[in-house]
Write a protein that holds these residues in place. Sequence first.
Motif, PDB file in Angstrom:
ATOM      1  N   ASP A  87       0.802  -1.216   0.000  1.00 45.74           N
ATOM      2  CA  ASP A  87       0.000   0.000   0.000  1.00 45.74           C
ATOM      3  C   ASP A  87       0.839   1.273   0.000  1.00 45.74           C
ATOM      4  N   MET A  88       2.099   1.141   0.381  1.00 46.35           N
ATOM      5  CA  MET A  88       2.967   2.317   0.490  1.00 46.35           C
ATOM      6  C   MET A  88       4.413   1.873   0.359  1.00 46.35           C
ATOM      7  N   VAL A  89       5.237   2.767  -0.194  1.00 46.97           N
ATOM      8  CA  VAL A  89       6.668   2.514  -0.351  1.00 46.97           C
ATOM      9  C   VAL A  89       7.418   3.583   0.436  1.00 46.97           C
ATOM     10  N   ILE A  90       8.456   3.170   1.131  1.00 45.93           N
ATOM     11  CA  ILE A  90       9.262   4.086   1.938  1.00 45.93           C
ATOM     12  C   ILE A  90      10.713   3.972   1.492  1.00 45.93           C
ATOM     13  N   ALA A  91      11.360   5.126   1.334  1.00 47.16           N
ATOM     14  CA  ALA A  91      12.778   5.140   0.959  1.00 47.16           C
ATOM     15  C   ALA A  91      13.433   6.382   1.548  1.00 47.16           C
ATOM     16  N   HIS A  92      14.702   6.281   1.836  1.00 46.38           N
ATOM     17  CA  HIS A  92      15.476   7.433   2.319  1.00 46.38           C
ATOM     18  C   HIS A  92      16.145   8.045   1.097  1.00 46.38           C
ATOM     19  N   ASN A  93      15.820   9.288   0.811  1.00 45.90           N
ATOM     20  CA  ASN A  93      16.213   9.970  -0.425  1.00 45.90           C
ATOM     21  C   ASN A  93      15.520   9.312  -1.625  1.00 45.90           C
ATOM     22  N   GLY A  94      14.340   8.794  -1.363  1.00 45.74           N
ATOM     23  CA  GLY A  94      13.564   8.124  -2.394  1.00 45.74           C
ATOM     24  C   GLY A  94      13.106   9.053  -3.496  1.00 45.74           C
ATOM     25  N   ILE A  95      12.640  10.237  -3.141  1.00 39.69           N
ATOM     26  CA  ILE A  95      12.148  11.195  -4.140  1.00 39.69           C
ATOM     27  C   ILE A  95      13.311  11.760  -4.952  1.00 39.69           C
ATOM     28  N   GLY A  96      14.439  12.006  -4.288  1.00 40.79           N
ATOM     29  CA  GLY A  96      15.573  12.633  -4.958  1.00 40.79           C
ATOM     30  C   GLY A  96      16.458  11.687  -5.742  1.00 40.79           C
ATOM     31  N   ASP A 107      11.674   1.630 -16.876  1.00 36.40           N
ATOM     32  CA  ASP A 107      11.294   2.102 -18.209  1.00 36.40           C
ATOM     33  C   ASP A 107      12.220   1.515 -19.284  1.00 36.40           C
ATOM     34  N   ARG A 108      13.488   1.411 -18.957  1.00 32.58           N
ATOM     35  CA  ARG A 108      14.469   0.867 -19.904  1.00 32.58           C
ATOM     36  C   ARG A 108      14.116  -0.551 -20.338  1.00 32.58           C
ATOM     37  N   VAL A 109      13.502  -1.324 -19.441  1.00 35.66           N
ATOM     38  CA  VAL A 109      13.147  -2.705 -19.779  1.00 35.66           C
ATOM     39  C   VAL A 109      11.646  -2.867 -20.034  1.00 35.66           C
ATOM     40  N   GLY A 110      10.933  -1.733 -20.157  1.00 30.84           N
ATOM     41  CA  GLY A 110       9.526  -1.773 -20.533  1.00 30.84           C
ATOM     42  C   GLY A 110       8.571  -2.261 -19.469  1.00 30.84           C
ATOM     43  N   ILE A 111       8.891  -2.009 -18.197  1.00 33.55           N
ATOM     44  CA  ILE A 111       8.025  -2.434 -17.095  1.00 33.55           C
ATOM     45  C   ILE A 111       7.543  -1.205 -16.334  1.00 33.55           C
ATOM     46  N   ASP A 112       6.239  -1.147 -16.095  1.00 36.61           N
ATOM     47  CA  ASP A 112       5.664  -0.064 -15.301  1.00 36.61           C
ATOM     48  C   ASP A 112       5.589  -0.482 -13.846  1.00 36.61           C
ATOM     49  N   LEU A 113       5.938   0.441 -12.966  1.00 31.86           N
ATOM     50  CA  LEU A 113       5.736   0.202 -11.539  1.00 31.86           C
ATOM     51  C   LEU A 113       4.309   0.604 -11.193  1.00 31.86           C
ATOM     52  N   PRO A 114       3.653  -0.168 -10.347  1.00 27.16           N
ATOM     53  CA  PRO A 114       2.311   0.232  -9.907  1.00 27.16           C
ATOM     54  C   PRO A 114       2.372   1.584  -9.192  1.00 27.16           C
ATOM     55  N   ASP A 115       1.293   2.324  -9.276  1.00 27.06           N
ATOM     56  CA  ASP A 115       1.205   3.624  -8.613  1.00 27.06           C
ATOM     57  C   ASP A 115       0.946   3.390  -7.131  1.00 27.06           C
ATOM     58  N   VAL A 116       1.950   3.658  -6.306  1.00 29.69           N
ATOM     59  CA  VAL A 116       1.869   3.422  -4.866  1.00 29.69           C
ATOM     60  C   VAL A 116       2.313   4.701  -4.155  1.00 29.69           C
ATOM     61  N   GLU A 117       1.658   5.006  -3.050  1.00 28.19           N
ATOM     62  CA  GLU A 117       2.062   6.161  -2.251  1.00 28.19           C
ATOM     63  C   GLU A 117       3.507   5.972  -1.787  1.00 28.19           C
ATOM     64  N   ILE A 118       4.291   7.073  -1.786  1.00 33.86           N
ATOM     65  CA  ILE A 118       5.685   6.984  -1.329  1.00 33.86           C
ATOM     66  C   ILE A 118       5.911   7.970  -0.195  1.00 33.86           C
ATOM     67  N   TYR A 119       6.698   7.524   0.774  1.00 33.24           N
ATOM     68  CA  TYR A 119       7.120   8.388   1.866  1.00 33.24           C
ATOM     69  C   TYR A 119       8.636   8.405   1.872  1.00 33.24           C
ATOM     70  N   ASP A 120       9.215   9.594   1.861  1.00 34.84           N
ATOM     71  CA  ASP A 120      10.668   9.758   1.848  1.00 34.84           C
ATOM     72  C   ASP A 120      11.129  10.200   3.228  1.00 34.84           C
ATOM     73  N   THR A 121      11.864   9.341   3.915  1.00 31.97           N
ATOM     74  CA  THR A 121      12.317   9.666   5.274  1.00 31.97           C
ATOM     75  C   THR A 121      13.348  10.786   5.300  1.00 31.97           C
TER      76      THR A 121
END
Length: 184
Positions: A87-96, A107-121
Amino acid sequence: MPTVLGFDLETTGLSAEKGHRIIEFGCIVHDFHTGKALGKFEQRIDPKRSIDAKAQEVHGISLDELKGMPTWEEVAPKIAKLFGRVDMVIAHNGIGFDLPFLLTEMDRVGIDLPDVEIYDTMIGCNWATPDGKPPSLKELAQSLGFTYDLSKAHAAIYDVALMMQCFFTARNKYPGFIVTPLDK
């Protein structure tokens, strides 16, 4: 039961647009409400290219260690499937860094990631530094009383485990600082 996936990656350099590649992906899935770890996935990846000296100095992974590992084309579908189950993805410096790098590689291999809420610590935890700047993972960990082990730092699964400890500790210590639709 809402779930969150914390992830980190190590790369051959800083720019996916300039042909750098992911060489290590680590993630841990947790129950959002209890913080209980539900599973983890950790994979080193053969980038089929060299590793910049500065990048290798940070993460300590050599090209020799990656020979015979799966390629990104083999690993990417597994990661997309994992993202689709949470339901949610968390990463440190995830947005940047991490998420844009990951999206470019997908994208390089033609795969879409599902649209999931992200929180950047890094963005959401600037209370962890005296001057309010975005904290490094070390600063975040130390602000919450955790030891940052330099001998283990920059291994994807170590960084994820520490980041997730910080995330859940901060949620418990500072109610309301992390508010997402999953809190409801």
